[in-house]
Design a protein around this motif. Structure first.
Motif, PDB file in Angstrom:
ATOM      1  N   ALA A   1      82.278 -59.624  55.024  1.00  0.00           N
ATOM      2  CA  ALA A   1      83.320 -60.505  54.482  1.00  0.00           C
ATOM      3  C   ALA A   1      84.172 -61.086  55.602  1.00  0.00           C
ATOM      4  O   ALA A   1      84.522 -62.278  55.573  1.00  0.00           O
ATOM      5  CB  ALA A   1      84.192 -59.737  53.494  1.00  0.00           C
ATOM      6  N   SER A   2      84.483 -60.280  56.585  1.00  0.00           N
ATOM      7  CA  SER A   2      85.272 -60.761  57.722  1.00  0.00           C
ATOM      8  C   SER A   2      84.499 -61.796  58.529  1.00  0.00           C
ATOM      9  O   SER A   2      85.061 -62.804  58.968  1.00  0.00           O
ATOM     10  CB  SER A   2      85.655 -59.585  58.620  1.00  0.00           C
ATOM     11  OG  SER A   2      86.267 -60.027  59.801  1.00  0.00           O
ATOM     12  N   ARG A   3      83.206 -61.576  58.711  1.00  0.00           N
ATOM     13  CA  ARG A   3      82.383 -62.552  59.442  1.00  0.00           C
ATOM     14  C   ARG A   3      82.294 -63.861  58.675  1.00  0.00           C
ATOM     15  O   ARG A   3      82.322 -64.944  59.259  1.00  0.00           O
ATOM     16  CB  ARG A   3      80.992 -61.990  59.701  1.00  0.00           C
ATOM     17  CG  ARG A   3      80.125 -62.945  60.491  1.00  0.00           C
ATOM     18  CD  ARG A   3      78.746 -62.386  60.715  1.00  0.00           C
ATOM     19  NE  ARG A   3      77.876 -63.401  61.231  1.00  0.00           N
ATOM     20  CZ  ARG A   3      77.480 -63.488  62.486  1.00  0.00           C
ATOM     21  NH1 ARG A   3      77.896 -62.596  63.354  1.00  0.00           N
ATOM     22  NH2 ARG A   3      76.681 -64.450  62.871  1.00  0.00           N
ATOM     23  N   GLY A   4      82.186 -63.796  57.345  1.00  0.00           N
ATOM     24  CA  GLY A   4      82.144 -65.010  56.545  1.00  0.00           C
ATOM     25  C   GLY A   4      83.457 -65.779  56.603  1.00  0.00           C
ATOM     26  O   GLY A   4      83.474 -67.002  56.581  1.00  0.00           O
ATOM     27  N   THR A   5      84.567 -65.052  56.691  1.00  0.00           N
ATOM     28  CA  THR A   5      85.890 -65.692  56.734  1.00  0.00           C
ATOM     29  C   THR A   5      86.194 -66.280  58.102  1.00  0.00           C
ATOM     30  O   THR A   5      86.641 -67.421  58.214  1.00  0.00           O
ATOM     31  CB  THR A   5      86.981 -64.673  56.359  1.00  0.00           C
ATOM     32  OG1 THR A   5      86.692 -64.139  55.077  1.00  0.00           O
ATOM     33  CG2 THR A   5      88.347 -65.325  56.348  1.00  0.00           C
ATOM     34  N   THR A   6      85.954 -65.489  59.162  1.00  0.00           N
ATOM     35  CA  THR A   6      86.330 -65.934  60.509  1.00  0.00           C
ATOM     36  C   THR A   6      85.212 -66.654  61.237  1.00  0.00           C
ATOM     37  O   THR A   6      85.483 -67.400  62.173  1.00  0.00           O
ATOM     38  CB  THR A   6      86.775 -64.730  61.366  1.00  0.00           C
ATOM     39  OG1 THR A   6      85.686 -63.810  61.493  1.00  0.00           O
ATOM     40  CG2 THR A   6      87.979 -64.054  60.748  1.00  0.00           C
TER      41      THR A   6
ATOM     42  N   GLY B   1      88.487 -60.863  65.762  1.00  0.00           N
ATOM     43  CA  GLY B   1      88.325 -62.136  65.060  1.00  0.00           C
ATOM     44  C   GLY B   1      88.324 -63.361  65.936  1.00  0.00           C
ATOM     45  O   GLY B   1      88.210 -64.469  65.440  1.00  0.00           O
TER      46      GLY B   1
END
Length: 112
Positions: free
Chosen positions: A97-102, A109
């Motif tokens: 989820a963090s990779r998809g967001t950032t 990040g």
């Protein structure tokens, strides 16, 4: 046998800490897994390194601690394996989820 186990625990812990200090998230997951393996081996070694001893009471064997091994560390390690598997799955979901967001897989990040 104790020396081999101590060296294995030390190598797993050292490798896990080194990977935790890396900037990528996949290395973080592998580092946490290695540390959990080291802790599991440590907990398992607390129960004693006895070979050919029964963990459960058996007829014909005297009921003292010389002839048996402690089953509690084995149960603790089994529980720890299940918990570490669940935490690894949760961490992977959060990382994805963090990779998809950032758009990056760095821990902070940002690209250096």
């Amino acid at each position: 046998m104790e020396v081999v186990l101590a060296v294995a625990i030390g190598i797993l812990t050292g490798s896990g800490v080194w990977l935790l200090l890396r900037p990528r998230t996949f290395q973080l997951v592998v580092g946490l897994s290695l540390i959990s393996y080291a802790v599991n081996l440590f907990i398992f070694s607390i129960g004693s390194l006895a070979i050919d001893r029964e963990p459960i009471l058996v007829e014909g064997v005297p009921r003292d601690l010389v002839h048996y091994t402690d089953p509690v560390p084995q149960a603790l390690v089994l529980t720890a394996i299940v918990i570490s598997f669940a935490m690894t799955a949760l961490l992977l979901v959060v990382i994805l989820a963090s990779r998809g967001t950032t758009g990056t897989d760095h821990v902070d990040g940002t690209e250096p």
